[in-house]
Design a protein around this motif. Structure first.
Motif, PDB file in Angstrom:
ATOM      1  N   LYS A  98       3.028   9.916  -9.049  1.00 19.65           N
ATOM      2  CA  LYS A  98       4.163   9.955  -9.623  1.00 19.65           C
ATOM      3  C   LYS A  98       3.364   9.818 -11.500  1.00 19.65           C
ATOM      4  CE  LYS A  98       8.171   8.624  -8.077  1.00 19.65           C
ATOM      5  NZ  LYS A  98       8.979   7.509  -8.154  1.00 19.65           N
ATOM      6  N   ASN A  99       1.939   8.843 -10.960  1.00 21.02           N
ATOM      7  CA  ASN A  99       0.729   8.565 -11.881  1.00 21.02           C
ATOM      8  C   ASN A  99      -0.107   7.685 -11.362  1.00 21.02           C
ATOM      9  OD1 ASN A  99      -0.561   7.320 -13.691  1.00 21.02           O
ATOM     10  ND2 ASN A  99       1.535   5.502 -14.596  1.00 21.02           N
ATOM     11  N   ARG A 112       0.615  -1.513   0.178  1.00 16.95           N
ATOM     12  CA  ARG A 112      -0.139  -0.116   0.145  1.00 16.95           C
ATOM     13  C   ARG A 112       0.925   1.328   0.129  1.00 16.95           C
ATOM     14  NH1 ARG A 112      -3.261  -3.327   3.557  1.00 16.95           N
ATOM     15  NH2 ARG A 112      -2.209  -2.265   5.070  1.00 16.95           N
ATOM     16  N   ALA A 113       2.150   1.422   1.034  1.00 17.09           N
ATOM     17  CA  ALA A 113       2.586   2.603   1.077  1.00 17.09           C
ATOM     18  C   ALA A 113       3.232   2.962  -0.450  1.00 17.09           C
ATOM     19  CB  ALA A 113       4.027   2.033   1.907  1.00 17.09           C
ATOM     20  N   ARG A 114       4.086   1.366  -1.293  1.00 18.82           N
ATOM     21  CA  ARG A 114       4.833   1.501  -2.079  1.00 18.82           C
ATOM     22  C   ARG A 114       4.186   1.897  -3.415  1.00 18.82           C
ATOM     23  NH1 ARG A 114       8.149   2.864  -4.199  1.00 18.82           N
ATOM     24  NH2 ARG A 114       8.292   1.083  -5.905  1.00 18.82           N
ATOM     25  N   LEU A 115       2.419   1.617  -3.671  1.00 21.25           N
ATOM     26  CA  LEU A 115       1.036   2.055  -4.538  1.00 21.25           C
ATOM     27  C   LEU A 115       0.815   4.181  -4.345  1.00 21.25           C
ATOM     28  CD1 LEU A 115      -1.113   1.719  -6.528  1.00 21.25           C
ATOM     29  CD2 LEU A 115      -2.286   0.504  -4.751  1.00 21.25           C
ATOM     30  N   GLU A 116       1.098   4.277  -2.860  1.00 22.09           N
ATOM     31  CA  GLU A 116       0.647   5.561  -2.865  1.00 22.09           C
ATOM     32  C   GLU A 116       1.902   6.486  -3.375  1.00 22.09           C
ATOM     33  OE1 GLU A 116       0.790   8.174   0.974  1.00 22.09           O
ATOM     34  OE2 GLU A 116      -0.176   6.661   1.382  1.00 22.09           O
ATOM     35  N   VAL A 117       3.553   5.676  -3.368  1.00 20.20           N
ATOM     36  CA  VAL A 117       4.193   6.577  -3.993  1.00 20.20           C
ATOM     37  C   VAL A 117       4.392   6.354  -5.405  1.00 20.20           C
ATOM     38  CG1 VAL A 117       7.015   6.409  -4.031  1.00 20.20           C
ATOM     39  CG2 VAL A 117       6.071   5.922  -2.450  1.00 20.20           C
TER      40      VAL A 117
END
Length: 196
Positions: free
Chosen positions: A55-56, A46-51
């Protein structure tokens, strides 16, 4: 006055202790659930998806859980060899690996090596975003002990291979096989065995 301050200090300490115990219970209940059931997207995902969405806005994770039996034996051996050679021997912490990493970092005067085990990395991936804080490392250690106490080594490795990031936003062996080879992990391992 001193008695009132002591009373409030005691109550505050009791509240902090209760909050800590409840937090540990929350972690333990999740791990108990994962003994039989597979996790959905983890805190790290979930943290990676937010990052990625920063950007996109259309960014999506690639993640598909597969059972242990569908993951290549070669991949299992390779990950243990590369990430945690003493995985089957330790109970969550590789003290020799930690000592070697500490000495290397001291020599280099920078953090160039880590001593994290597969179980510690699984704890981080399941519950934490990846931000480095002292409390997170402490809680990660407690979760590592819980994982080792409640799950078999096979289940720990199965979860690990299914939730780690293999490329940007690509989580788990199945998603990685499809992303890198255009085939499922099961078919990729079949191809690999024909080439061996």
């Amino acid at each position: 006055m001193l008695r009132v301050a002591f009373r409030w200090g005691f109550r505050l300490g009791l509240l902090v202790l209760m909050a800590f115990v409840l937090a540990q219970l929350w972690f333990a209940l999740h791990i108990a659930y994962w003994v039989k059931f597979d996790p959905g997207p983890t805190a790290f995902m979930r943290a990676r998806l937010e990052v990625m969405r920063g950007k996109n806005s259309e960014a999506q994770l690639r993640y598909q859980f597969v059972p242990y039996t569908r993951i290549s034996s070669s991949l299992k051996r390779a990950m243990i060899a590369a990430e945690d050679a003493r995985f089957l021997e330790h109970r969550g912490f590789d003290w020799e690996g930690i000592k070697q990493a500490w000495e290397r970092n001291r020599r280099e005067r920078a953090i160039v090596a880590g001593g994290s085990t597969i179980t510690q990395q699984l704890a981080k991936n399941l519950f934490f975003s990846g931000k480095r804080t002292w409390w997170r490392k402490g809680q990660e250690a407690i979760v590592t002990v819980m994982l080792e106490a409640m799950l078999s080594k096979q289940r720990i490795l199965e979860l690990y291979l299914n939730v780690i990031e293999w490329a940007d936003g690509v989580f788990g062996a199945e998603a990685a096989a499809r992303y890198h080879y255009g085939r499922s992990e099961e078919h990729t391992s079949e191809l690999q065995s024909h080439h061996d």
